[in-house]
Design a protein around this motif. Structure first.
Motif, PDB file in Angstrom:
ATOM      1  N   ARG A 195       0.714  -1.183   0.064  1.00 38.12           N
ATOM      2  CA  ARG A 195       0.052   0.057  -0.012  1.00 38.12           C
ATOM      3  C   ARG A 195       0.799   1.192   0.094  1.00 38.12           C
ATOM      4  NH1 ARG A 195      -5.139  -0.334   0.602  1.00 38.12           N
ATOM      5  NH2 ARG A 195      -5.448   1.660   1.701  1.00 38.12           N
TER       6      ARG A 195
ATOM      7  N   VAL B 159      -2.546  -2.448  -9.348  1.00 33.46           N
ATOM      8  CA  VAL B 159      -2.573  -3.263  -8.124  1.00 33.46           C
ATOM      9  C   VAL B 159      -3.943  -4.019  -8.040  1.00 33.46           C
ATOM     10  CG1 VAL B 159      -4.056  -1.510  -6.567  1.00 33.46           C
ATOM     11  CG2 VAL B 159      -2.462  -3.088  -5.576  1.00 33.46           C
ATOM     12  N   VAL B 160      -3.375  -5.128  -7.354  1.00 35.10           N
ATOM     13  CA  VAL B 160      -4.691  -6.137  -7.190  1.00 35.10           C
ATOM     14  C   VAL B 160      -4.863  -6.128  -5.643  1.00 35.10           C
ATOM     15  CG1 VAL B 160      -5.426  -8.510  -7.232  1.00 35.10           C
ATOM     16  CG2 VAL B 160      -4.940  -7.379  -9.150  1.00 35.10           C
ATOM     17  N   PRO B 161      -5.980  -5.490  -4.802  1.00 35.78           N
ATOM     18  CA  PRO B 161      -5.757  -5.539  -3.500  1.00 35.78           C
ATOM     19  C   PRO B 161      -6.040  -7.071  -2.762  1.00 35.78           C
ATOM     20  CG  PRO B 161      -7.701  -4.560  -4.642  1.00 35.78           C
ATOM     21  CD  PRO B 161      -6.914  -5.064  -5.511  1.00 35.78           C
ATOM     22  N   GLN B 162      -5.644  -7.005  -1.674  1.00 35.15           N
ATOM     23  CA  GLN B 162      -5.787  -8.442  -0.878  1.00 35.15           C
ATOM     24  C   GLN B 162      -7.444  -8.692  -0.742  1.00 35.15           C
ATOM     25  OE1 GLN B 162      -4.061  -8.444   2.828  1.00 35.15           O
ATOM     26  NE2 GLN B 162      -3.754 -10.839   2.724  1.00 35.15           N
ATOM     27  N   GLU B 163      -7.748  -9.788  -1.046  1.00 35.41           N
ATOM     28  CA  GLU B 163      -9.190 -10.204  -0.896  1.00 35.41           C
ATOM     29  C   GLU B 163     -10.050  -9.289  -1.211  1.00 35.41           C
ATOM     30  OE1 GLU B 163      -9.264 -11.108   3.424  1.00 35.41           O
ATOM     31  OE2 GLU B 163      -8.081 -12.744   3.306  1.00 35.41           O
ATOM     32  N   GLY B 164      -9.873  -8.541  -2.661  1.00 39.66           N
ATOM     33  CA  GLY B 164     -10.810  -7.886  -3.125  1.00 39.66           C
ATOM     34  C   GLY B 164     -11.667  -8.693  -3.945  1.00 39.66           C
ATOM     35  N   ARG B 165     -12.804  -8.269  -4.428  1.00 42.36           N
ATOM     36  CA  ARG B 165     -13.442  -9.099  -5.301  1.00 42.36           C
ATOM     37  C   ARG B 165     -14.457  -8.197  -6.253  1.00 42.36           C
ATOM     38  NH1 ARG B 165     -18.844  -9.471  -4.046  1.00 42.36           N
ATOM     39  NH2 ARG B 165     -19.349  -9.251  -1.878  1.00 42.36           N
TER      40      ARG B 165
ATOM     41  N   TYR C 200      -9.923  -9.547 -11.148  1.00 47.07           N
ATOM     42  CA  TYR C 200      -9.158  -8.616 -10.722  1.00 47.07           C
ATOM     43  C   TYR C 200      -7.746  -8.603 -11.258  1.00 47.07           C
ATOM     44  CZ  TYR C 200     -12.019  -5.845  -7.170  1.00 47.07           C
ATOM     45  OH  TYR C 200     -13.275  -5.066  -6.492  1.00 47.07           O
TER      46      TYR C 200
ATOM     47  N   ILE D 262     -15.211  -4.208   1.142  1.00 45.14           N
ATOM     48  CA  ILE D 262     -15.682  -5.377   0.522  1.00 45.14           C
ATOM     49  C   ILE D 262     -15.053  -5.732  -0.712  1.00 45.14           C
ATOM     50  CG2 ILE D 262     -17.510  -7.188   0.273  1.00 45.14           C
ATOM     51  CD1 ILE D 262     -17.546  -6.284   2.937  1.00 45.14           C
ATOM     52  N   LEU D 263     -15.344  -4.946  -1.835  1.00 43.99           N
ATOM     53  CA  LEU D 263     -14.685  -5.173  -3.127  1.00 43.99           C
ATOM     54  C   LEU D 263     -13.057  -4.441  -3.197  1.00 43.99           C
ATOM     55  CD1 LEU D 263     -17.717  -3.971  -5.577  1.00 43.99           C
ATOM     56  CD2 LEU D 263     -17.343  -6.132  -4.453  1.00 43.99           C
ATOM     57  N   LYS D 264     -13.018  -3.693  -2.283  1.00 46.49           N
ATOM     58  CA  LYS D 264     -11.535  -3.097  -2.360  1.00 46.49           C
ATOM     59  C   LYS D 264     -11.314  -2.435  -3.630  1.00 46.49           C
ATOM     60  CE  LYS D 264     -10.396  -5.754   1.412  1.00 46.49           C
ATOM     61  NZ  LYS D 264      -9.503  -6.653   2.171  1.00 46.49           N
ATOM     62  N   ILE D 265     -12.146  -2.143  -4.430  1.00 48.51           N
ATOM     63  CA  ILE D 265     -11.953  -1.705  -6.019  1.00 48.51           C
ATOM     64  C   ILE D 265     -11.499  -0.205  -5.857  1.00 48.51           C
ATOM     65  CG2 ILE D 265     -14.120  -1.084  -6.463  1.00 48.51           C
ATOM     66  CD1 ILE D 265     -13.907  -2.585  -9.118  1.00 48.51           C
TER      67      ILE D 265
ATOM     68  N   SER E 220      -9.111   0.988  -4.321  1.00 52.65           N
ATOM     69  CA  SER E 220      -7.794   1.358  -4.399  1.00 52.65           C
ATOM     70  C   SER E 220      -7.254   0.999  -6.000  1.00 52.65           C
ATOM     71  CB  SER E 220      -7.057   0.368  -3.599  1.00 52.65           C
ATOM     72  OG  SER E 220      -7.424  -0.964  -3.471  1.00 52.65           O
ATOM     73  N   MET E 221      -8.091   0.351  -6.662  1.00 47.74           N
ATOM     74  CA  MET E 221      -7.697   0.205  -8.045  1.00 47.74           C
ATOM     75  C   MET E 221      -8.150   1.533  -8.672  1.00 47.74           C
ATOM     76  SD  MET E 221      -8.939  -3.773  -8.844  1.00 47.74           S
ATOM     77  CE  MET E 221      -7.983  -4.101 -10.082  1.00 47.74           C
TER      78      MET E 221
ATOM     79  N   LEU F  68      -5.722   4.376  -8.646  1.00 46.44           N
ATOM     80  CA  LEU F  68      -4.473   4.327  -9.464  1.00 46.44           C
ATOM     81  C   LEU F  68      -4.876   4.793 -10.991  1.00 46.44           C
ATOM     82  CD1 LEU F  68      -2.607   1.367  -7.934  1.00 46.44           C
ATOM     83  CD2 LEU F  68      -2.709   3.754  -7.412  1.00 46.44           C
TER      84      LEU F  68
END
Lengths: 304, 255
Positions: free
Chosen positions: A49, A82-88, A146, B87-90, B92-93, B96
């Protein structure tokens, strides 16, 4: 080859008391797959990060493609993915929509976004399900969406934070070949993992991080030199660890024992096992053994 | 220089478009019923008024209905943005991308607005046919007031989303904020109905008070002087500035 990621004495604390990173220093070259290995909570995600400009280091510097992640974040962001950890991905959108619109958001033309979406969805074996909403896909397929998004950017540096968690062996192999392929194009890929096989298979270099400190860095064979023993002997049966410890370093793994030992010790242990009817398996030490020695503990179940 | 600026604007527009499609249009196509729930409460209110024959309040209920539909769909930004982050953490993508978080958030907010469109259309038609609001100027004021409300409430929603550590924290806030911004302040009724003058000033703490009053004025329900009209347009700008400042400080903090 230039330097893709370079960190120098990076420290990070979230609460001012506990240090998640303690002077992490590493260097990733362009065109290299670099694995950052560590147990859960070792500081891998925090490092990623920071390198992705999503967090500031408390001390130290990180440069990506020669630019400082704090003062030049804007110019770095357009060149990394980036592919974040445990993202979906969203259950309500399709793999195609995710990859295509992400590329559009990155500023690509429709034609280029469509071309790359097809190329990377095919590469990640998602083309046949491109129009199926992600909610109806398996966990492994969702995870690959992802990775396809990040890879399709063809960014100069790609960060993959534990990208193969929950993947079946075949999906994992597909992912590995795509990671290798990315680096062949001259891009740098930094992968965090606690999967030893993954690190051994895909990476040009590894760093082992333990409690926020980088405890080893180098090519896999260099890191494995931390293992001073020549063989590892896995024994199943009613073995007594005290009896085994005279041969070398003993570690319990489930219902078996692993002994790291020299050649003579391996021979004697094999004889002993035959005499006592234990099941025995003799092999060369692996990165996992180096990891356990350097990280000072057991690795997570299922990570082998 | 000019070309660079044009490139930057095109990239921002593309980012907003992509975010709107991914988080708004495509999910809406999957489940159009999302647009139904925010219009149920104002519809029910309208129904009661009709049943009891209280026709003089109907125009206020229609304007309030439009406003509450926009508020309800905009405040969902808090759960949507938090869901994407936790949840999706999208998010942070999307950070960028060249535009960063702002076009992503604008796209998310626009996506929410798509859910509001069917309800707005229904209430708009009723306002046109039942109340006879048919001047272009009035509709331009409506558009401006609703857009302003959408922008401010979306920013509030985004700010709240940054405070969440678990998505369940947020489930309660949407109805609370919809109530606090739509039903308590003078949105469904004129400001003059508040008996105490001090309370009338207090009502302007809600960004929906000035925008609803502007709509009531444009529909000919209340008389607005020019100075008051100008003040009513300026007040939401102050709201927007304060919330933007809070958001800016908040988004800087995790770094």
């Amino acid at each position: 080859m230039g330097v893709a990621v370079e960190s120098e004495g990076v420290w990070k604390t979230y609460d001012g008391v506990n240090w998640v990173l303690k002077g992490a220093t590493l260097r990733v070259e362009e065109g290299e797959v670099f694995a950052l290995l560590g147990r859960n909570g070792a500081g891998k995600t925090t490092f990623v990060r920071i390198a992705c400009t999503l967090l500031k280091p408390s001390r130290g510097t990180v440069k990506v493609l020669g630019r400082d992640v704090v003062t030049e974040a804007g110019s770095i962001r357009r060149r990394i993915a980036v592919v974040p950890q445990e993202g979906r991905p969203s259950n309500l959108s399709t793999p195609w929509a995710h990859v295509y619109y992400y590329l559009i958001a990155r500023g690509m033309s429709r034609q280029e976004a469509a071309r790359r979406s097809r190329e990377y969805l095919e590469a990640m074996e998602l083309w046949d399900v491109r129009n199926v909403v992600c909610g109806n896909l398996s966990a492994g397929m969702r995870q690959r969406v992802y990775v396809a998004m990040a890879m399709a950017t063809e960014a100069d540096v790609v960060f993959l934070d534990e990208p193969t968690i929950g993947l079946d062996p075949i999906s994992r192999t597909t992912m590995w070949s795509q990671i290798r392929r990315a680096s062949e194009g001259g891009r740098a890929v930094l992968v965090t993992t606690h999967n030893m096989e993954e690190a051994e298979t895909i990476s040009d270099k590894v760093s082992i991080i333990n409690s926020g400190r980088i405890v080893a860095t180098g090519k896999v064979e260099d890191v494995m030199r931390a293992v001073e023993y020549e063989y590892r002997v896995d024994i199943e049966g009613a073995a007594d660890p005290a009896e085994l410890s005279v041969y070398g370093m003993v570690r319990r793994i489930g219902d078996r024992f692993r002994v790291l030992t020299m050649e003579s010790g391996a021979r004697e242990l094999a004889d002993l096992a035959i005499r006592k009817s234990w099941r025995v398996n003799v092999s060369k030490p692996s990165l996992e053994d180096a990891f356990v020695i350097l990280a000072g503990g057991q690795i997570e179940e299922g990570a082998r | 220089m000019r070309r660079e600026l044009a490139d930057r604007l095109i990239t921002l527009a593309k980012s907003i478009y992509a975010s709107t499609m991914l988080f708004g249009v495509i999910p809406f196509k999957q489940n159009p019923f999302w647009s139904l729930s925010p219009m149920l409460a104002p519809m029910a209110f309208l129904l009661f008024l009709s049943v009891y024959g209280i026709s003089e309040i109907v125009p206020y209920a229609l304007i309030g209905g439009m406003m509450s539909i926009v508020v309800a769909n905009s405040i969902t930004m808090e759960s949507d943005a938090a869901f994407n982050r936790l949840i999706l953490k999208i998010d942070s993508m999307f950070v960028l991308t060249r535009g960063g978080l702002i076009p992503y958030a604008v796209g998310l907010a626009l996506g929410n607005l798509i859910n509001a469109l069917p309800g707005l259309a229904v209430f708009g038609v009723l306002l046109w046919t039942l109340v006879g609001v048919n001047q272009i100027w009035s509709w331009m004021v409506f558009l401006g007031a609703l857009t302003t409300t959408w922008a401010i409430v979306s920013m509030i929603g985004y700010y709240i989303s940054t405070l969440a550590r678990d998505i369940r924290d947020l489930w309660v806030y949407s109805p609370i904020f919809t109530g606090a911004l739509s039903y308590l302040p003078p949105v469904f009724y004129p400001l003059e109905r508040i008996p105490w003058p001090e309370l009338r000033y207090l009502a302007f703490l809600s960004p929906t008070t000035p925008t609803a009053r502007l709509m009531q004025g444009a529909a000919g329900l209340v008389g607005l002087s020019w100075p008051e009209t100008v003040l009513l347009w300026l007040t939401p700008l102050i709201h927007a500035f304060v919330i933007f400042l809070l958001l800016h400080l908040r988004l800087r903090r995790p770094l």
